[in-house]
Design an enzyme around this catalytic site. Structure first.
Site, PDB file in Angstrom:
ATOM      1  N   ASP A   1      -4.868  -5.594  10.698  1.00  0.00           N
ATOM      2  CA  ASP A   1      -3.865  -5.119  11.637  1.00  0.00           C
ATOM      3  C   ASP A   1      -3.967  -3.600  11.817  1.00  0.00           C
ATOM      4  O   ASP A   1      -3.563  -3.061  12.837  1.00  0.00           O
ATOM      5  CB  ASP A   1      -2.458  -5.555  11.243  1.00  0.00           C
ATOM      6  CG  ASP A   1      -2.088  -5.357   9.785  1.00  0.00           C
ATOM      7  OD1 ASP A   1      -2.931  -4.902   8.988  1.00  0.00           O
ATOM      8  OD2 ASP A   1      -0.937  -5.676   9.423  1.00  0.00           O
TER       9      ASP A   1
ATOM     10  N   CYS B   1       0.825  -1.205   0.000  1.00  0.00           N
ATOM     11  CA  CYS B   1       0.000   0.000   0.000  1.00  0.00           C
ATOM     12  C   CYS B   1       0.862   1.260   0.000  1.00  0.00           C
ATOM     13  O   CYS B   1       2.079   1.188   0.107  1.00  0.00           O
ATOM     14  CB  CYS B   1      -0.892   0.009   1.231  1.00  0.00           C
ATOM     15  SG  CYS B   1      -1.938  -1.439   1.408  1.00  0.00           S
TER      16      CYS B   1
ATOM     17  N   ARG C   1      -4.607   1.232  -1.620  1.00  0.00           N
ATOM     18  CA  ARG C   1      -4.588  -0.071  -0.960  1.00  0.00           C
ATOM     19  C   ARG C   1      -4.310  -1.224  -1.911  1.00  0.00           C
ATOM     20  O   ARG C   1      -4.919  -1.340  -2.972  1.00  0.00           O
ATOM     21  CB  ARG C   1      -5.948  -0.317  -0.289  1.00  0.00           C
ATOM     22  CG  ARG C   1      -6.025  -1.643   0.449  1.00  0.00           C
ATOM     23  CD  ARG C   1      -7.375  -1.818   1.103  1.00  0.00           C
ATOM     24  NE  ARG C   1      -7.389  -3.028   1.916  1.00  0.00           N
ATOM     25  CZ  ARG C   1      -8.477  -3.659   2.292  1.00  0.00           C
ATOM     26  NH1 ARG C   1      -9.665  -3.200   1.941  1.00  0.00           N
ATOM     27  NH2 ARG C   1      -8.412  -4.748   3.019  1.00  0.00           N
TER      28      ARG C   1
ATOM     29  N   ASN D   1       0.719   1.524   6.228  1.00  0.00           N
ATOM     30  CA  ASN D   1       1.321   0.685   5.205  1.00  0.00           C
ATOM     31  C   ASN D   1       2.250  -0.299   5.897  1.00  0.00           C
ATOM     32  O   ASN D   1       3.019   0.083   6.769  1.00  0.00           O
ATOM     33  CB  ASN D   1       2.129   1.539   4.215  1.00  0.00           C
ATOM     34  CG  ASN D   1       2.836   0.696   3.183  1.00  0.00           C
ATOM     35  OD1 ASN D   1       2.339  -0.343   2.783  1.00  0.00           O
ATOM     36  ND2 ASN D   1       3.997   1.139   2.765  1.00  0.00           N
ATOM     37  N   GLY D   2       2.164  -1.552   5.519  1.00  0.00           N
ATOM     38  CA  GLY D   2       3.056  -2.552   6.085  1.00  0.00           C
ATOM     39  C   GLY D   2       2.287  -3.703   6.665  1.00  0.00           C
ATOM     40  O   GLY D   2       1.152  -3.998   6.256  1.00  0.00           O
TER      41      GLY D   2
END
Length: 133
Positions: free
Chosen positions: A99, A2, A49, A75-76
């Protein structure tokens, strides 16, 4: 992976939607599945995304906390988010399998110390609508 973008106008000039969209267009290849924008006067956040966790619309970002105070772009990946979610399940009513939402709930409970809980690789911005931080 993302992509996140943001503008903070320290002169309190309003952020323009087109400015955020222009930034997002430069990283569109990072997130072809969804996108979103949040603007609050001089603060603007954008997100593109690539759907990996919780492929539903529930994973849409920018994501807003249950109390509608915190806004996140992320992001991640937080590798241990399920363990953290289990630790928070009595304090926070989770609506997604992401998450991202775990980060929001963690920040609400532990503030900046939530970073000590996370195992992963990530970048995020959390904006507090009440304090304007």
């Amino acid at each position: 992976m993302c992509g996140i973008v943001g503008i903070v106008n320290f002169n309190n000039q309003s952020v323009e939607n087109d400015d955020i969209k222009n930034m997002m267009s430069k990283i569109q290849h990072r997130g072809p599945d969804d996108e979103g924008i949040f603007i609050d006067n001089n603060i603007g956040l954008g997100f593109v995304r690539l759907s990996i966790l919780d492929l539903s619309h529930a994973g849409h970002q920018p994501m807003i906390s249950n109390d509608e105070n915190l806004v996140i772009v992320f992001n991640g990946e937080i590798y241990n988010y399920i363990e953290i979610k289990n630790e928070l399940k009595y304090d926070y009513n989770f609506k997604t399998g992401t998450d991202t939402e775990v980060i929001l709930a963690s920040y609400q409970k532990w503030g900046k110390n939530c970073l000590n809980k996370f195992n992963g690789m990530f970048a995020f911005v959390i904006y507090n609508r009440k304090t304007k931080e």
